[in-house]
Design an enzyme around this catalytic site. Structure first.
Site, PDB file in Angstrom:
ATOM      1  N   LYS A  79      50.956  14.583  28.663  1.00 31.22           N
ATOM      2  CA  LYS A  79      51.406  15.249  27.432  1.00 31.22           C
ATOM      3  C   LYS A  79      50.379  15.057  26.321  1.00 31.22           C
ATOM      4  CE  LYS A  79      56.237  14.789  28.768  1.00 31.22           C
ATOM      5  NZ  LYS A  79      57.487  14.006  28.708  1.00 31.22           N
TER       6      LYS A  79
ATOM      7  N   GLN B 155      59.840   8.834  25.855  1.00 25.52           N
ATOM      8  CA  GLN B 155      59.814   9.071  27.297  1.00 25.52           C
ATOM      9  C   GLN B 155      60.962   8.338  27.985  1.00 25.52           C
ATOM     10  OE1 GLN B 155      57.572  11.217  28.896  1.00 25.52           O
ATOM     11  NE2 GLN B 155      58.917  10.892  30.636  1.00 25.52           N
TER      12      GLN B 155
ATOM     13  N   ASP C  91      61.963  17.375  22.252  1.00 24.37           N
ATOM     14  CA  ASP C  91      62.459  17.344  23.632  1.00 24.37           C
ATOM     15  C   ASP C  91      63.791  18.089  23.737  1.00 24.37           C
ATOM     16  OD1 ASP C  91      60.909  16.359  25.679  1.00 24.37           O
ATOM     17  OD2 ASP C  91      61.398  14.250  25.297  1.00 24.37           O
TER      18      ASP C  91
END
Ligand code: NAP
Length: 293
Positions: free
Chosen positions: A52, A96, A119
């Site tokens: 990412k 994450q 997200d």
């Protein structure tokens, strides 16, 4: 069989974003900035976060990687999120997952400022998605929608079968495919671990999305001839002959399903790359919304 190549589709998205970011910089504007938090040393998570960050840099975003030890307390993580929520230069925040067992994931997700929730996991984002309002779409389903758009796959009037109902993949995917939009308007069946006759249901799918996390679970005899098959699964399967000691497997038995399907995503090189494309698009959206406010 058409290979739904995530390398090609994600490169097209990144190219468009690169041009847009270069335009912002040329106009003297601030650079979009994503902050990623990684807690602990989970090998797969390290790989995802590194990828990412790398893609952020490639398209011209600024990025900050916050690495915290496995022993980080929930309070310390929440304090870090609060700091990033308040940092004016940060547009998007991702934590994450999975987090170490002693940290409550829901609490952490809900601590992220919804305006930076790139997200799309915050309940405020999920609620808007359900109601068809503009929001941050969770990166994986968003990436799949971008894939459908790139390959111009018709979903309207089709029967889509989604295996999996998680908040990050299956559930939002089923909402998007059934939404009243260009790459929606499908009739959707959501399957899960309590679904009887799964094979029969899968066989009815003009579109089949496999997001259950069971390597090579979907076999050729579960797939309708000509179906569009989207493989979301990523599982590390031990393999002593592989350089790293494992291989990445999807939820679909690729070779045999390729002989039946009309189109199929590979693993790796499919949905994973599109997920990053979705995340990058969400970050730019957050940037524009924050600059407009
Ligand atoms: P998850 O939270 O474990 O959810 C799995 C879902 O599959 C659950 O709804 C579960 O049903 C259902 N399921 C499990 N076994 C089943 C079976 N035998 N028959 C029918 N349904 C079954 O997983 P997730 O986070 O959604 O992730 C799914 C997979 O996608 C994993 O391999 C993950 O690594 C991968 N993934 C990939 C990306 C990417 O970028 N490509 C991103 C995210 C996740 P219940 O609800 O009844 O338990």
């Amino acid at each position: 069989m058409i290979l739904l190549d995530g390398k090609i589709a994600s490169a097209a998205v990144r190219q468009q974003l690169t041009t847009e970011v270069a335009g912002l910089k040329a106009a003297g504007k601030r650079t979009p900035h994503l902050a990623a938090i990684l807690v602990g040393n989970n090998g797969a998570s390290e790989t995802y976060v590194a990828s990412k960050v790398k893609h952020c840099e490639e398209i011209g975003f600024a990025s900050t990687l916050v690495r915290l030890p496995e022993t980080t307390t929930e309070a310390d993580l929440l304090a870090k999120i609060s700091e990033l929520n308040q940092a004016p230069e940060i547009d998007g925040i991702l934590v994450q997952l999975p987090l170490p067992k002693h940290i409550n994931e829901q609490l952490v997700i809900q601590a992220i400022d919804p305006s930076k929730d790139v997200d799309g996991f915050h309940p405020a984002s999920a609620g808007k998605l359900v109601q068809g309002l503009p929001t941050f779409i969770p990166a994986t389903p968003y990436g799949i929608m971008l894939m459908l758009e790139h390959f111009n796959i018709t979903t309207k009037g089709k029967h889509a079968v989604v295996i999996g109902r998680s908040n990050i993949v299956g559930r939002p995917m089923s909402i998007l495919l059934s939404s009243n939009s260009q790459y929606g308007n499908a009739t959707v069946t959501v399957c899960h671990s309590h679904t009887p006759n799964l094979k029969e249901i899968c066989l009815q799918g003009d579109i089949l999305v496999a997001a259950l996390g069971r390597p090579e679970f979907v076999k050729a005899d579960m797939v309708k001839t000509g179906a569009i098959v989207i493989d979301v699964g990523i599982t590390r399967v031990e393999d002593a002959t592989a350089k790293k000691g494992f291989r990445i497997k999807g939820d679909v038995a690729f070779d045999e399903v390729a002989a039946v399907a009309g189109a199929l995503t590979p693993v790796p090189g499919g949905v994973g790359l599109m997920t990053i494309a979705g995340l990058l698009k969400n970050t730019l959206q957050a940037y524009y919304q924050r600059n407009a406010g």
